[in-house]
Design a protein around this motif. Structure first.
Motif, PDB file in Angstrom:
ATOM      1  N   GLU A   6       0.830  -1.196   0.000  1.00 56.84           N
ATOM      2  CA  GLU A   6       0.000   0.000   0.000  1.00 56.84           C
ATOM      3  C   GLU A   6       0.870   1.254   0.000  1.00 56.84           C
ATOM      4  OE1 GLU A   6      -2.015  -2.971   2.910  1.00 56.84           O
ATOM      5  OE2 GLU A   6       0.006  -2.252   2.440  1.00 56.84           O
ATOM      6  N   CYS A  22      -2.728   0.166  -3.980  1.00 55.87           N
ATOM      7  CA  CYS A  22      -2.338  -1.175  -3.537  1.00 55.87           C
ATOM      8  C   CYS A  22      -1.740  -1.871  -4.750  1.00 55.87           C
ATOM      9  CB  CYS A  22      -3.554  -1.924  -3.020  1.00 55.87           C
ATOM     10  SG  CYS A  22      -3.274  -3.659  -2.632  1.00 55.87           S
ATOM     11  N   TRP A  36     -10.337  -3.309   1.059  1.00 55.00           N
ATOM     12  CA  TRP A  36      -9.611  -2.345   1.896  1.00 55.00           C
ATOM     13  C   TRP A  36     -10.204  -2.422   3.301  1.00 55.00           C
ATOM     14  CZ3 TRP A  36      -5.339   0.471   0.827  1.00 55.00           C
ATOM     15  CH2 TRP A  36      -4.970   0.650  -0.512  1.00 55.00           C
ATOM     16  N   ARG A  38      -9.350  -1.070   7.604  1.00 56.75           N
ATOM     17  CA  ARG A  38      -8.586  -0.107   8.388  1.00 56.75           C
ATOM     18  C   ARG A  38      -8.624  -0.490   9.855  1.00 56.75           C
ATOM     19  NH1 ARG A  38     -12.586   5.176   7.695  1.00 56.75           N
ATOM     20  NH2 ARG A  38     -14.278   4.441   9.069  1.00 56.75           N
ATOM     21  N   ARG A  45      -9.724  -4.356  13.379  1.00 56.90           N
ATOM     22  CA  ARG A  45      -9.631  -4.042  11.961  1.00 56.90           C
ATOM     23  C   ARG A  45     -11.032  -4.152  11.351  1.00 56.90           C
ATOM     24  NH1 ARG A  45      -4.673  -6.508   8.625  1.00 56.90           N
ATOM     25  NH2 ARG A  45      -3.740  -5.725  10.545  1.00 56.90           N
ATOM     26  N   TYR A  95      -5.268  -1.089   5.155  1.00 54.49           N
ATOM     27  CA  TYR A  95      -4.693  -2.296   4.586  1.00 54.49           C
ATOM     28  C   TYR A  95      -5.484  -2.724   3.350  1.00 54.49           C
ATOM     29  CZ  TYR A  95      -2.653  -2.797   9.265  1.00 54.49           C
ATOM     30  OH  TYR A  95      -1.984  -2.605  10.447  1.00 54.49           O
ATOM     31  N   TRP A 117      -2.403  -9.992   2.773  1.00 56.47           N
ATOM     32  CA  TRP A 117      -2.535  -8.635   3.280  1.00 56.47           C
ATOM     33  C   TRP A 117      -1.253  -7.842   3.040  1.00 56.47           C
ATOM     34  CZ3 TRP A 117      -6.983  -6.894   5.829  1.00 56.47           C
ATOM     35  CH2 TRP A 117      -7.948  -7.874   6.079  1.00 56.47           C
ATOM     36  N   GLN A 119       1.159  -4.410   4.207  1.00 55.24           N
ATOM     37  CA  GLN A 119       1.717  -3.991   5.499  1.00 55.24           C
ATOM     38  C   GLN A 119       0.984  -2.776   6.068  1.00 55.24           C
ATOM     39  OE1 GLN A 119       2.899  -2.979   2.650  1.00 55.24           O
ATOM     40  NE2 GLN A 119       3.162  -0.783   2.970  1.00 55.24           N
ATOM     41  N   GLY A 120       0.179  -2.135   5.261  1.00 55.40           N
ATOM     42  CA  GLY A 120      -0.618  -1.002   5.730  1.00 55.40           C
ATOM     43  C   GLY A 120       0.030   0.341   5.449  1.00 55.40           C
TER      44      GLY A 120
END
Length: 127
Positions: A6, A22, A36, A38, A45, A95, A117, A119-120
């Protein structure tokens, strides 16, 4: 296997906009849904938005409907989250995620449906 990265997060005043990206690598991207999510400090999450493999179906959390737009470019192997009219409560690590199985169109709001996923990226909205 697929790797997701991301980018695009940052600090923005309330009412501002950000566009998250992404980028996928390591495996075909076209046939898999993307979501997506958060996570704010001290919170679970949560689902934000999802898009099916073709881009024809999009899903949003009630809290972001009308403000956020999810999209994808399969040729570029990227997905995006355009975030407008940002609020302080949108502050979180964002994420992106994708799936192992192809052509899924149901339950895309569930974390458990995603296998890979990123890493954010941090989004901070100041009041």
């Amino acid at each position: 296997q697929v790797q997701l990265v991301e980018s695009g997060g940052g600090l923005v005043p309330a009412g501002g906009s950000l566009r998250l990206s992404c980028a996928a690598s390591g495996r075909a991207f076209t046939w898999y849904a993307v979501g997506w999510f958060r996570q704010a400090p001290g919170k679970e999450r949560e689902f934000v938005a999802a898009i099916n493999w073709s881009g024809n179906s999009r899903y949003y959390a009630d809290s972001v409907k009308g403000r956020f737009t999810i999209s994808r470019d399969n040729a570029m192997k990227e997905a995006y989250l355009q975030m407008n009219s940002l609020k302080p409560e949108d502050t979180a690590v964002y994420y992106c995620a994708t799936q192992e199985r192809k052509y899924r169109t149901s339950n895309l709001e569930l974390r458990a449906e995603y296998d890979y996923w990123g890493q954010g990226t941090q989004v901070t909205v100041s009041s």
